[in-house]
Design a protein around this motif. Structure first.
Motif, PDB file in Angstrom:
ATOM      1  N   UNK A  55       1.062  -1.299   0.169  1.00  0.00           N
ATOM      2  CA  UNK A  55       0.076   0.067  -0.214  1.00  0.00           C
ATOM      3  C   UNK A  55       0.709   1.405  -0.123  1.00  0.00           C
ATOM      4  N   UNK A  56       2.276   1.275   0.420  1.00  0.00           N
ATOM      5  CA  UNK A  56       3.091   2.423   0.560  1.00  0.00           C
ATOM      6  C   UNK A  56       4.273   1.913  -0.064  1.00  0.00           C
ATOM      7  N   UNK A  57       4.550   2.748  -0.977  1.00  0.00           N
ATOM      8  CA  UNK A  57       6.004   2.334  -1.584  1.00  0.00           C
ATOM      9  C   UNK A  57       7.272   2.209  -1.177  1.00  0.00           C
ATOM     10  N   UNK A  58       7.418   2.920  -0.052  1.00  0.00           N
ATOM     11  CA  UNK A  58       8.497   3.144   0.873  1.00  0.00           C
ATOM     12  C   UNK A  58       8.208   3.519   2.165  1.00  0.00           C
ATOM     13  N   UNK A  59       9.094   2.810   3.356  1.00  0.00           N
ATOM     14  CA  UNK A  59       8.649   3.167   4.593  1.00  0.00           C
ATOM     15  C   UNK A  59       8.934   4.793   5.069  1.00  0.00           C
ATOM     16  N   UNK A  60       7.859   5.411   5.653  1.00  0.00           N
ATOM     17  CA  UNK A  60       7.947   6.811   6.051  1.00  0.00           C
ATOM     18  C   UNK A  60       7.504   6.848   7.254  1.00  0.00           C
ATOM     19  N   UNK A  61       8.117   7.780   8.180  1.00  0.00           N
ATOM     20  CA  UNK A  61       7.778   7.928   9.525  1.00  0.00           C
ATOM     21  C   UNK A  61       6.797   9.024   9.762  1.00  0.00           C
ATOM     22  N   UNK A  62       5.813   8.756  10.541  1.00  0.00           N
ATOM     23  CA  UNK A  62       4.780   9.640  10.757  1.00  0.00           C
ATOM     24  C   UNK A  62       5.276  11.183  10.894  1.00  0.00           C
ATOM     25  N   UNK A  63       6.561  11.271  11.575  1.00  0.00           N
ATOM     26  CA  UNK A  63       7.242  12.461  11.971  1.00  0.00           C
ATOM     27  C   UNK A  63       7.561  13.229  10.607  1.00  0.00           C
TER      28      UNK A  63
END
Lengths: 87, 444
Positions: free
Chosen positions: B429-437
């Motif tokens: 669902x998301x193409x790269x890990x990303x932090x909420x920050x």
């Protein structure tokens, strides 16, 4: 693009001093110095080095200046970086 | 404006074609330097036609029509009525760009097969050894064994040998005689034979030892165990041990289909089980205003990627596509098919692995645990097994192991991996890990 091959950046890995060239990744600079273990795994405490080498597998993650889960194969070294193994 | 995603051969060819036709193009690439995985030279590296990337790199730097955003990881994308918004993370900051048309050229990574001891330091993909050499000027180890299948092993071995590495050998799983099954593809692509002759000469020059019909089936940290294998990669017999401190093992390539998947571009399963995008004769995807070029439409190498990139750009510009480009693509696609026929990756590798060997490297899940999820917990598909074992649920989002896990479950349950399952494990669902920050910073 840097054509330099000389090692003129210094940084630390788990407290030891290392050198690398501008544009080199953390993994490349450490492997050039003979490092064969970037981290140990969470469950079985096995040593890991790089695997895919291009940022896909996350096997080489380290802590860079306090920021966790950085891929050593992608992140380029900077003067004075403090790098420690992910545990 | 047109956005090109990826600065490998396909993306660079597309961008240069758009710029040459006096239209504005933005190139967004995740790496700090252009070239993708194959064209990543810090300095000149020995290899066939290794200078042909120069004009593309120059255009990227010099053309006023090309905006180049480097080090930017696109993590999501949204299509609205007449525009496509790409959300990306660059230097820890979340940004977005909205464009009218998108050309996806997201490339591929090495496919890895597990073997006993593949978790040990020193085992890596040929792409990793090549990235270290080309991108960072570092030779991966003292004694490097190259193994797996396919012609990509040759430039990796020759590049390393030319740079002064000690190459312990090239262990190729198939016989070169398999090329005789594809005479038309060879006749249509004489330049490929010239390239092969170049590498054969280099193999002699550097005295590299090449063996066929063999595979590395285990590594104890000091030596690789070599076995003869049949065409399905089943072990016939263990024949020798080769001392090495690096094993570069590659079994073809897996395209990155995540971003196109998020944008709803239709995917299909290629004849070798690889999930790729369906495109029409103009490289147009099933989604409006999205074109796709290069490995994500079928693994075919840099030459095919260059042609597809140009066709995609011309089509996106609404220009006519010259017949010679279509002919070049036809020829190279025939060659790509011949590659699949010559270097198949059968399921015999499942017989190489000790039960305690890890299949999922992230979550450290062993073959034994995956088998037990079927035999003891009655998991009857890969999804259920993954929920029990966490195989494929680590940081790489299953990019390395999920196909292998599905093949193992299929064998355990005596089923075939379905097309739906293959497309399922290839998408996220998301193409790269990303932090909420980082997300929150972007919103501020």
């Amino acid at each position: 693009m840097s054509e330099s091959t000389g090692a003129d950046l210094s940084f630390t890995f788990n407290g030891d001093c290392y050198e690398g060239a501008p544009g080199q990744s953390i993994a490349a600079a450490l492997m050039a110095s003979g490092v064969r273990e970037l981290r140990t795994t969470r469950f079985h405490k096995e040593p890991r080095l790089i695997f895919c080498g291009i940022g896909v597998c996350f096997d080489c993650v380290v802590v860079v200046n306090g920021v966790a889960n950085q891929r050593a194969c992608l992140v380029e070294i900077n003067q004075g970086d403090e790098i420690v193994s992910s545990k | 404006m047109i956005a090109v995603i990826g600065a490998g051969p396909a993306g660079l060819a597309a961008a240069m074609t758009v710029a040459q036709n006096n239209e504005q193009v933005v190139v967004i690439d995740s790496a700090p330097r252009p070239g993708g995985q194959y064209w990543r030279h810090l300095r000149k590296v020995e290899g066939y036609k290794s200078g042909r990337s120069d004009k593309y790199f120059r255009a990227l730097e010099e053309s006023k029509k090309i905006i180049y955003i480097r080090g930017a990881q696109i993590w999501s994308a949204v299509q609205s009525e007449n525009a496509i918004t790409l959300n990306y993370l660059a230097a820890g900051i979340e940004s977005s760009i909205t464009v009218a048309k998108v050309i996806l050229a997201t490339g591929a990574h090495d496919r890895a097969l597990p073997f006993t001891g593949w978790e040990r330091p020193g085992v890596m993909t040929p792409g990793a050894a090549q990235a270290l050499l080309k991108g960072h000027n570092v030779i991966a180890g003292q004694k490097i064994l190259i193994t797996g299948t396919g012609p990509f092993l040759l430039p990796v071995a020759v590049g390393l040998a030319a740079a002064g590495a000690q190459v312990a050998g090239i262990i190729e799983a198939h016989s070169p005689l398999r090329w005789l099954r594809s005479p038309v593809a060879l006749l249509l692509n004489p330049q490929k034979s010239i390239e092969l002759i170049y590498y054969i000469r280099k193999i002699y020059q550097y005295k590299l030892k090449v063996s066929f019909n063999r595979a590395v089936i285990a590594y104890d940290g000091r030596a690789a165990s070599i076995a003869t294998v049949d065409t399905e990669l089943r072990i016939k017999e263990t024949v020798s041990k080769i001392d090495c401190d690096v094993i570069a093992a590659g079994w073809g390539f897996t395209p990155d289909v995540t971003l196109g998947g998020i944008l709803g571009c239709q995917q299909v399963v290629d004849r070798d089980g690889t999930v790729i995008f369906a495109v029409d004769r103009d490289q147009r995807s099933s989604a409006t205003n999205i074109w796709i070029a290069g490995e994500a439409t079928g693994i075919g190498g840099a030459d095919l990627a260059l042609v597809e990139g140009r066709i995609a750009a011309l089509s996106a510009l609404g220009l006519a596509i010259p017949a010679r480009l279509r002919l070049a693509r036809y020829r190279l696609q025939k060659f790509a098919t011949a590659l699949q026929v010559s270097y198949p990756v059968g399921n015999g590798w499942q017989g190489w692995i000790a039960l305690e060997s890890k299949i999922c490297r992230c979550e450290e899940v062993s073959l034994g645990e995956i088998c037990a999820s079927v035999s003891e917990l009655s998991a009857n598909d890969a999804r259920t097994s993954k929920l029990f074992t966490r195989a494929g649920m680590g940081m790489c989002q299953g990019r390395i192991c999920s196909r292998n896990v599905s093949e193992i479950i299929a064998k355990q349950t005596q089923c075939e991996v379905t097309e739906q399952e293959r497309i399922g494990y290839s998408n996220r669902p998301i193409s790269a890990p990303i932090s909420l920050g980082a997300l929150a910073n972007g919103i501020k």
